[in-house]
Write a protein that holds these residues in place. Structure first.
Motif, mmCIF file in Angstrom:
data_model
loop_
_atom_site.group_PDB
_atom_site.id
_atom_site.type_symbol
_atom_site.label_atom_id
_atom_site.label_comp_id
_atom_site.label_asym_id
_atom_site.label_seq_id
_atom_site.Cartn_x
_atom_site.Cartn_y
_atom_site.Cartn_z
ATOM 1 N N SER A 196 -4.026 0.081 -9.377
ATOM 2 C CA SER A 196 -3.242 -0.813 -8.509
ATOM 3 C C SER A 196 -2.102 0.002 -7.903
ATOM 4 O O SER A 196 -1.462 0.822 -8.575
ATOM 5 N N PHE A 197 -1.860 -0.247 -6.619
ATOM 6 C CA PHE A 197 -0.838 0.510 -5.897
ATOM 7 C C PHE A 197 0.295 -0.422 -5.462
ATOM 8 O O PHE A 197 0.087 -1.622 -5.213
ATOM 9 N N ARG A 198 1.484 0.144 -5.370
ATOM 10 C CA ARG A 198 2.640 -0.546 -4.804
ATOM 11 C C ARG A 198 3.338 0.454 -3.894
ATOM 12 O O ARG A 198 3.736 1.534 -4.344
ATOM 13 N N ASP A 199 3.426 0.047 -2.629
ATOM 14 C CA ASP A 199 4.026 0.936 -1.642
ATOM 15 C C ASP A 199 3.311 2.293 -1.611
ATOM 16 O O ASP A 199 3.947 3.357 -1.466
ATOM 17 N N GLY A 200 1.982 2.248 -1.777
ATOM 18 C CA GLY A 200 1.197 3.478 -1.693
ATOM 19 C C GLY A 200 1.236 4.329 -2.936
ATOM 20 O O GLY A 200 0.637 5.429 -2.958
ATOM 21 N N LYS A 201 1.934 3.830 -3.952
ATOM 22 C CA LYS A 201 2.021 4.604 -5.185
ATOM 23 C C LYS A 201 1.271 3.873 -6.300
ATOM 24 O O LYS A 201 1.342 2.644 -6.402
ATOM 25 N N PRO A 202 0.550 4.630 -7.136
ATOM 26 C CA PRO A 202 -0.178 4.000 -8.242
ATOM 27 C C PRO A 202 0.809 3.500 -9.298
ATOM 28 O O PRO A 202 1.702 4.235 -9.719
ATOM 29 N N VAL A 203 0.643 2.238 -9.700
ATOM 30 C CA VAL A 203 1.551 1.678 -10.690
ATOM 31 C C VAL A 203 0.821 1.254 -11.962
ATOM 32 O O VAL A 203 1.395 1.314 -13.056
ATOM 33 N N LYS A 204 -0.424 0.838 -11.800
ATOM 34 C CA LYS A 204 -1.171 0.412 -12.978
ATOM 35 C C LYS A 204 -2.649 0.780 -12.818
ATOM 36 O O LYS A 204 -3.163 0.898 -11.717
ATOM 37 N N MET A 205 -3.331 0.921 -13.957
ATOM 38 C CA MET A 205 -4.790 1.075 -13.963
ATOM 39 C C MET A 205 -5.341 0.178 -15.053
ATOM 40 O O MET A 205 -4.881 0.223 -16.194
ATOM 41 N N LYS A 206 -6.289 -0.632 -14.631
ATOM 42 C CA LYS A 206 -6.970 -1.446 -15.631
ATOM 43 C C LYS A 206 -8.454 -1.049 -15.631
ATOM 44 O O LYS A 206 -9.020 -0.721 -14.605
#
Length: 832
Positions: free
Chosen positions: A278-288
């Protein structure tokens, strides 16, 4: 054939929604290919793989008939593939999740689905698509692009499915709050049973990361670890590839998948991991995502690789190779064994169609090209047989099978198939055919009748000689029972009992023995045959071969021979009696000749004595007429004496093997010359002779023959011409002696005595050998006419022959022939 990247039509490109990661560029065309060409194959493969993977859901369909189950699978596959063709994957995923959540799946209750089903079904769908992709394209880049889109769909679908699954669980938790822990425990147990775990990884370094117990158990963790701490347990050879997979998911489409080895407590596990970032503002924040312990499955894959290696070995052992021809690219792919069959090092060079054609034997090349062209036109590849010539000049015979691969428009894309080196088998078959043809010719041209029957006495072979002897044509008796054809009534039961005993006990009384008995011909006539029976195996079944001859004539001849033998024995008895009588009479005749000759000589001597005394005393007393009478009496008595002496000599010319001696004819000739030396000198006789052989003869008889023949040559010489006598020797075949008596292939010694005397007429050549036969006046030529008869008798005592040839006024030639076994040590070189 799938299209290459960059070559898609504008229409297809327009269908893609760049903002939607489930709007695909390559997958729709591939889905259309399956939907139009391989829908049933896709459905069957999914069912097969589901059974192989033991999908838990299948237990709910165990009572469903196979055809109904296949129809259900096809319906589901068609909905899925249609969504992909229309590039509505997200709608399909949403609808599927919604149907699942709201329990609108007609053939399944949502409570029947477990987490393992979601994961394995995704795995099965991916595996099935991957397998059919090989039929769609062999373009590697296109292959990768399609699979990336498949993986993206699978990941999204799994996420959606898990979300739906979690939502369903949440609904259950919200409605049955008291059972939340129980349901959660069931989920964890399901993960544990499936060797699975799931995770939520906070990539920003916070404390919101979460791991299921299944994951903790697989990794043998007691507490959460940092990424660097976790990496320490990743196998050294896999650590870099895991980092690269993570980096790719962080910087590309957020899909993460990797397989790696995890080592802990001296145990190595193979881990499959998949997730979504999952990305926020083009940055990866989470992986499920989820992980699975695939150690067992990896072991199965290893076994598959080993199986492939065994397959290669099997190809080498059986000389079977496989091939494929990409028609558009003009590229032929061969297995290693194909290279070996063609006498090349495996994978040593790229094979083109032209290169392949150059290997084909010149006499088979056009035929194979025509077969290929026909396959491309009809889309049906028939089996083929052809010869090839290897680079070393070795000729091989190949047999192959092929298949045409087409695109959705039925355009040929590939020819694929297998090929086997059957040179040895082909040569053995040719040799076997030659032997069978040779055996067939032997049987058809055999001088004996040949009959073959099986264990039930059914006739299976009936050669031409059998047709001739028995009168039945082969097509009249093949398939009939032997007892219905040639066996007389009195032998039928014995035949049946003999066959029964042989089959039940193996005891044979007549095999390999020659028997004489009677048989029946087509007209029911019974006649004698000679028969020999042997047994053999034909195609694993016992048969009996009979060799027969019609001996009715022989039997008749034997009967006649027995009768004639009796007659001959009686004749021999009579002949023996007559021979004894003849021998007795011959002895009496010899005794009579001897006594008569001696008794006759005594009064002749007295006549000559008293005539001479009267002649001496009456020279001056008796008148001339009485003196002339006395002279005639004296001449007659002298001639009578000569006749008696010759008759005595003739009576003594008997033969006895004890009288034969090895004698040098040259010495014998010298003795004759000495005996006749006075007359030879008086008449100036010339005697020429070649070296004569040493031969086993009765010496005094052959000496007498030479003496008589040379004396005659001198006696019957021309007036005023010195006698010239030539004696020569040769060895001739009996067939060259133009008289009756000599054995044609036997060798004879030829003695030739030629003279230049007065000769005689040719028609007198046999008469001169008779007793008392004379051709000239006794007043001019003295003699009794017994000399040549004596010669003939003496030569006959040697089992030989004497022949005379002459021209009146030119001279005479006498030929004496003696059997060659009498020849001694003198060689032909001496003669020549």
């Amino acid at each position: 054939m799938g299209k290459l990247p960059g070559k898609k039509s504008k229409e297809k490109s327009a269908m893609k929604n760049p903002k939607d990661k489930l709007s695909f560029e390559y997958l729709p065309d591939f889905a259309s290919f399956i939907l139009n060409n391989h829908l049933e194959d896709y459905s069957r493969e999914q069912l097969k793989t589901s059974r192989d993977e033991e999908v838990p859901l299948l237990k709910f369909f165990s009572q469903m008939p196979e055809e109904e189950l296949l129809q259900l699978a096809e319906k589901s596959a068609k909905e899925f593939l249609t969504a992909l063709v229309q590039n509505k994957a997200r709608d399909y995923i949403v609808k599927s999740a919604d149907d699942y959540i709201k329990n609108r799946i007609s053939f399944l209750e949502r409570e029947q689905v477990v987490a393992e089903d979601i994961t394995i079904v995704s795995f099965i769908r991916r595996k099935t698509l991957r397998k059919l992709l090989s039929l769609y394209t062999n373009d590697f880049a296109l292959f990768i692009n399609v699979m990336e889109e498949v993986d993206r769909y699978i990941a999204e679908n799994e996420t959606s499915s898990f979300n739906a699954y979690l939502q369903i669980q949440q609904e259950k938790l919200s409605t049955i709050n008291s059972k939340l822990e129980q349901r959660e425990q069931e989920l964890l147990e399901a993960q544990e049973l499936a060797d699975m775990g799931s995770f939520l990884w906070d990539l920003e370094g916070g404390k919101s990361s979460a791991f299921t117990p299944g994951l903790m158990k697989i990794f043998e963790m007691t507490k959460t670890n940092t990424l660097e701490s976790f990496m320490e347990n990743v196998h050294d050879e896999d650590r870099e590839s895991l980092r690269n997979a993570l980096e790719k998911s962080f910087h590309n489409d957020g899909i993460y998948e990797c397989e790696y080895r995890f080592v802990k407590n001296n145990k190595t596990k193979k881990i499959w991991s998949r997730g979504k970032v999952s990305f926020r503002d083009g940055k990866p924040v989470k992986m499920k995502g989820s992980i699975m312990d695939v150690t067992k499955k990896d072991a199965l894959l290893q076994q598959l690789k080993e199986s492939e290696e065994l397959h290669k070995q099997a190809q080498a052992i059986t000389h079977i190779g496989n091939w494929s021809w990409d028609i558009e690219a003009n590229k032929i792919d061969w297995s290693d064994e194909m290279y070996r069959i063609y006498g090349l090092e495996p994978q040593s060079e790229q094979i083109t169609f032209e290169k392949f054609i150059s290997f084909i034997h010149a006499e088979d090349r056009e035929k194979r090209i025509n077969e290929i062209q026909e396959s491309l036109q009809t889309l049906q590849a028939a089996d083929y047989l052809m010869r090839i010539v290897n680079p070393d000049g070795n000729i091989k015979v190949l047999r192959g099978k092929g298949q045409v691969v087409t695109n959705k428009k039925r355009k040929p894309l590939k020819l694929i198939g297998t090929c086997q080196d059957i040179t040895k088998e082909h040569n053995l078959n040719l040799e076997l055919q030659d032997k069978e043809e040779y055996l067939k010719q032997l049987i058809n041209n055999a001088p004996d009748a040949v009959i073959v029957i099986d264990e039930n006495s059914i006739i299976t072979l009936w050669n031409p000689k059998t047709e001739e002897i028995f009168g039945w044509k082969a097509d009249e008796v093949i398939g009939k029972h032997l007892t219905d054809t040639i066996i007389p009534a009195q032998y039928k039961e014995a035949h049946k009992q003999g066959m029964k005993r042989l089959i039940e006990t193996g005891v044979a009384r007549i095999l390999n023995k020659t028997l004489e008995l009677t048989a029946l011909n087509k007209h029911g006539k019974e006649f004698y045959i000679s028969i020999t029976i042997s047994q053999s195996l034909q195609q694993g079944r016992r048969v009996f071969i009979a060799f027969l001859r019609d001996i009715s004539i022989e039997k008749q001849t034997q009967d006649e021979l027995k009768f004639k033998t009796i007659q001959l024995e009686e004749l021999n008895t009579s002949l023996e009696y007559k021979n004894n009588e003849l021998e007795r009479m011959n002895k009496e005749l010899e005794s009579f000749n001897y006594i008569a000759s001696h008794d006759l000589q005594e009064p002749l001597r007295k006549i000559q004595l008293y005539t001479n005394r009267i002649f001496e005393k009456g020279k001056n007393i008796l008148p001339p007429t009485e003196m002339e009478y006395l002279d005639k009496i004296n001449l007659s008595s002298t001639r009578m004496k000569m006749l008696i002496e010759d008759l005595l000599t003739f009576s003594q010319t008997t033969s006895s093997t004890s009288n034969f001696e090895v004698t040098d004819l040259n010495l014998l000739l010298e003795e004759v010359k000495n005996t006749l030396s006075a007359i030879i000198e008086d008449k100036k006789v010339i005697i020429e002779s070649t070296p004569l052989p040493t031969i086993k003869i009765i010496p005094f008889q052959l000496q007498q023959v030479l003496l008589n023949l040379i004396s005659n040559a001198i006696k019957y010489s021309k007036d005023g011409v010195p006698p010239h006598i030539k004696i020569s020797f040769d060895i001739v075949k009996g067939e060259k002696i133009k008289i009756r008596g000599p054995v044609p292939d036997k060798n004879y010694v030829e003695l030739k005595i030629e003279d230049n005397g007065i000769g005689f007429e040719e028609n007198q050549s046999e008469k001169i050998f008779g007793l008392f036969q004379r051709l000239h006046s006794k007043d001019k030529y003295s003699g009794t006419g017994i000399g040549l008869a004596i010669c003939k008798k003496m030569i006959q005592n040697h089992n030989g022959f004497i022949v005379a040839k002459s021209n009146l006024g030119v001279g005479s030639s006498f030929y004496v022939y003696l059997p060659n076994e009498n020849v001694g040590s003198l060689t032909r070189q001496l003669v020549n």
